[in-house]
Design an enzyme around this catalytic site. Sequence first.
Site, PDB file in Angstrom:
ATOM      1  CG  HIS A  17      -1.915   1.061   1.327  1.00 37.64           C
ATOM      2  ND1 HIS A  17      -3.103   0.935   2.030  1.00 37.64           N
ATOM      3  CD2 HIS A  17      -1.936   2.314   0.813  1.00 37.64           C
ATOM      4  CE1 HIS A  17      -3.778   2.070   1.945  1.00 37.64           C
ATOM      5  NE2 HIS A  17      -3.096   2.925   1.214  1.00 37.64           N
ATOM      6  CG  HIS A  19      -1.408   6.235  -2.394  1.00 36.70           C
ATOM      7  ND1 HIS A  19      -2.578   6.057  -3.098  1.00 36.70           N
ATOM      8  CD2 HIS A  19      -1.657   5.753  -1.147  1.00 36.70           C
ATOM      9  CE1 HIS A  19      -3.496   5.513  -2.308  1.00 36.70           C
ATOM     10  NE2 HIS A  19      -2.959   5.310  -1.120  1.00 36.70           N
ATOM     11  CG  HIS A 197      -7.688   3.391  -0.083  1.00 33.66           C
ATOM     12  ND1 HIS A 197      -7.013   2.840  -1.136  1.00 33.66           N
ATOM     13  CD2 HIS A 197      -6.790   4.159   0.583  1.00 33.66           C
ATOM     14  CE1 HIS A 197      -5.752   3.279  -1.118  1.00 33.66           C
ATOM     15  NE2 HIS A 197      -5.586   4.075  -0.082  1.00 33.66           N
ATOM     16  CD  GLU A 200      -7.530   6.552   4.841  1.00 33.79           C
ATOM     17  OE1 GLU A 200      -8.112   6.550   3.739  1.00 33.79           O
ATOM     18  OE2 GLU A 200      -6.436   7.132   5.048  1.00 33.79           O
ATOM     19  CG  ASP A 278      -1.507   5.604   2.853  1.00 41.29           C
ATOM     20  OD1 ASP A 278      -1.793   5.342   1.687  1.00 41.29           O
ATOM     21  OD2 ASP A 278      -2.340   6.103   3.654  1.00 41.29           O
ATOM     22  CG  ASP A 279      -0.084   8.937   0.706  1.00 41.47           C
ATOM     23  OD1 ASP A 279      -0.059   8.933  -0.533  1.00 41.47           O
ATOM     24  OD2 ASP A 279      -1.063   8.537   1.367  1.00 41.47           O
TER      25      ASP A 279
HETATM   26  N1  HPA Z   1      -6.596   7.329   1.538  1.00 39.84           N
HETATM   27  C1  HPA Z   1      -7.318   7.706   0.496  1.00 39.84           C
HETATM   28  N2  HPA Z   1      -6.772   8.217  -0.594  1.00 39.84           N
HETATM   29  C2  HPA Z   1      -5.461   8.365  -0.646  1.00 39.84           C
HETATM   30  C3  HPA Z   1      -4.659   8.003   0.410  1.00 39.84           C
HETATM   31  C4  HPA Z   1      -5.270   7.436   1.563  1.00 39.84           C
HETATM   32  O1  HPA Z   1      -4.638   7.047   2.563  1.00 39.84           O
HETATM   33  N3  HPA Z   1      -3.394   8.293   0.051  1.00 39.84           N
HETATM   34  C5  HPA Z   1      -3.431   8.790  -1.200  1.00 39.84           C
HETATM   35  N4  HPA Z   1      -4.682   8.843  -1.615  1.00 39.84           N
HETATM   36 ZN    ZN Z   2      -3.738   4.779   0.707  1.00 37.49          ZN
END
Ligand code: HPA
Ligand code: ZN
Length: 338
Positions: A17, A19, A197, A200, A278-279
């Site tokens: 996971h 991006h 997703h 969350e 994630d990011d």
């Molecule tokens: N959630 C939803 N969209 C996203 C995320 C995330 O954690 N990171 C990049 N786009």
């Molecule tokens: Zn994500």
Amino acid sequence: MKDIKEFIKKLPKAELHLHIEGSLEPELMFKLAKRNGIKIPYKTVEEVKEAYNFTNLQSFLDIYYAGAKVLITKQDFYDMTWDYILKCKEDNILHTEIFFDPQTHTQRGISFETVIFGIKEALDDAQKKLGISSKIIMCFLRHLSEEKAFETLEQSLPYKDYIIGVGLDSSELGNPPKKFEKVFNEAKEHGYKLVAHAGEEGDISYIEDALDLLHIERIDHGVQAINSEALMQRLKEEQIPLTVCPNSNIELKVFENYKQHNIKQLLDYGLNVTVNSDDPAYFKGYMNQNFFNLVDNIPLTKEDIVKLVKNSFNSSFIEEKLKQEYIKRVDEVVEKYE
Ligand code: HPA
Ligand code: ZN
């Protein structure tokens, strides 16, 4: 265990996971802004980092989409991806499955081909030069329409050989899985694997609908599952992977702090949990840092760490033989640390 952080560093890992646009570090953002003559609303790297002060998912997404505007040429996408690959090398990630958001770029007039080839060529070099394997997953932006998702699916078809599956990201609340039921069904017919997703910020209905309507194989995040005993039981029985992202959850205030994070509860219940970044350029750290923050705050055992790492390889879309080779490499490190 002498030093659990040394053990974490040495363990071979997989990431499921990530991006790729979320790996764009402020330094590269400045460099690309200059190279492409694009104005960004910050003067220094420090100023950028100060702006990364999020209150929820949307507050992050606003800044994240603004940051992506510096990406114009194939070389830009290559450079961003290559920088992430160097972090993989540093963190001992042997295999990574990365998301990209085509619509973030095609909306600005950048062609699908520019984006996919920039990413793919860096990933090809990762395999050739560093032995890091990878897959690419294309995400639909869920705040955009179903029609736009269909257009994106259509645009992806000439590059299908380079894309293993489709996912769903962006603003979860108010954009439930049902909105993308048809496009996911069509993606499946084209042979794409499916992830999304879910859970969350959204409640358990987002997870249930992602499973029942979109027929996904992995849930990205999924931490809200804890609110339903029935769903927890189902996730355990079916061993559906959850790609959990601890740093992201803390930075976006899904949990107040690491001590409140529920990853240990999910794991102890018997769910197929994995750790991911994630990011990472926005959430203060890559894979190892996610593990470090967990062990600094939660009583994860060595066995828990090994389970998390093996879950990632087992839940990946790698061919079976390579999967077993990677897991053997994990076992070799574990034996040395006995
Ligand atoms: N959630 C939803 N969209 C996203 C995320 C995330 O954690 N990171 C990049 N786009
Ligand atoms: Zn994500």
